[in-house]
Design a protein around this motif. Structure first.
Motif, PDB file in Angstrom:
ATOM      1  N   ARG A  42     -21.098 -16.299   7.574  1.00 45.67           N
ATOM      2  CA  ARG A  42     -20.830 -15.206   6.622  1.00 45.67           C
ATOM      3  C   ARG A  42     -20.117 -14.049   7.289  1.00 45.67           C
ATOM      4  N   ASN A  43     -20.563 -13.714   8.509  1.00 47.50           N
ATOM      5  CA  ASN A  43     -19.930 -12.617   9.242  1.00 47.50           C
ATOM      6  C   ASN A  43     -18.479 -12.933   9.575  1.00 47.50           C
ATOM      7  N   GLU A  78     -15.148 -10.985   8.261  1.00 50.95           N
ATOM      8  CA  GLU A  78     -14.117 -10.448   9.170  1.00 50.95           C
ATOM      9  C   GLU A  78     -12.734 -10.924   8.768  1.00 50.95           C
ATOM     10  N   ASP A 127     -23.840 -16.224  10.901  1.00 50.75           N
ATOM     11  CA  ASP A 127     -22.610 -16.159  11.697  1.00 50.75           C
ATOM     12  C   ASP A 127     -21.396 -16.556  10.861  1.00 50.75           C
ATOM     13  N   GLU A 162     -31.484  -8.823  13.221  1.00 46.24           N
ATOM     14  CA  GLU A 162     -30.919 -10.107  12.818  1.00 46.24           C
ATOM     15  C   GLU A 162     -31.428 -11.194  13.761  1.00 46.24           C
TER      16      GLU A 162
END
Length: 197
Positions: free
Chosen positions: A189-190, A194, A187, A78
């Motif tokens: 999207r992550n 979460e 970031d 990534e």
């Protein structure tokens, strides 16, 4: 200007454009470009730059693998940046490689630009390694390298190659901006994923 410089111009521009876009196809196009530049640089007496193309070819092979199968769960690396320790290692590598190459070029070749050839080679090797790991800060190093290469190639009469590196300079700036944007989006999207979990 000969066919290798023209073909190198075309494949080099295509490779960096694909890289800015984050396309895996930058690696095979780049490999063709490296072979062409080996021929061009040997004929121009830029021996360290010619040797650099061989190492680029190897690093492109590794980068191709890392982008496809590296990282967590072998899903590809990534966008990221090196840790402070990794960054220090890169800086030390530049110093050691440049000093070693300059000594070799002075001792064993007729190079008229041994210091600059060695420095740009060391910086380029390190930037290519960083690029293969998908470290965003590789673009800062490419920007610095391009600013040195442009007048170096002009001094050797490689006008088309100097123009190519002027294009590379613009693409390196675009790459820095594009990769930063891609990392921000990844970031976000992550974080959203979460929250959903």
């Amino acid at each position: 200007m000969d066919w290798t410089e023209i073909a190198g111009f075309i494949t080099g521009a295509a490779c960096v454009w694909l890289l800015v876009r984050g396309s895996i196809w930058n690696f095979p196009v780049g490999m063709v470009n490296y072979v062409l530049f080996i021929i061009l640089f040997v004929n121009a007496g830029l021996y360290a730059d010619a040797g650099l193309q061989v190492v680029y070819f190897v690093l492109a092979s590794l980068g191709w693998y890392w982008w496809l199968k590296g990282g967590k769960e072998h899903e590809g690396v990534e966008y990221s940046d090196p840790s402070p320790l990794q960054f220090a290692g890169c800086a030390i590598a530049i110093i050691v490689i440049a000093a070693s190459l300059q000594w070799l070029l002075h001792r064993y070749t007729d190079s008229t630009v041994a210091g600059w050839d060695a420095l740009t080679t060391a910086m380029s090797l390190t930037a290519q390694f960083m690029l293969s790991r998908k470290w965003i800060s590789n673009w800062w190093l490419w920007i610095a390298v391009d600013l040195i290469y442009i007048p170096l190639y002009i001094s050797k009469g490689l006008w088309l190659t100097a123009f190519l590196f002027l294009i590379f300079l613009g693409l390196s700036i675009a790459g820095l901006l594009e990769w930063r944007k891609a990392k921000r989006e990844a970031d976000q999207r992550n974080k959203a994923a979460e929250v959903e979990v």
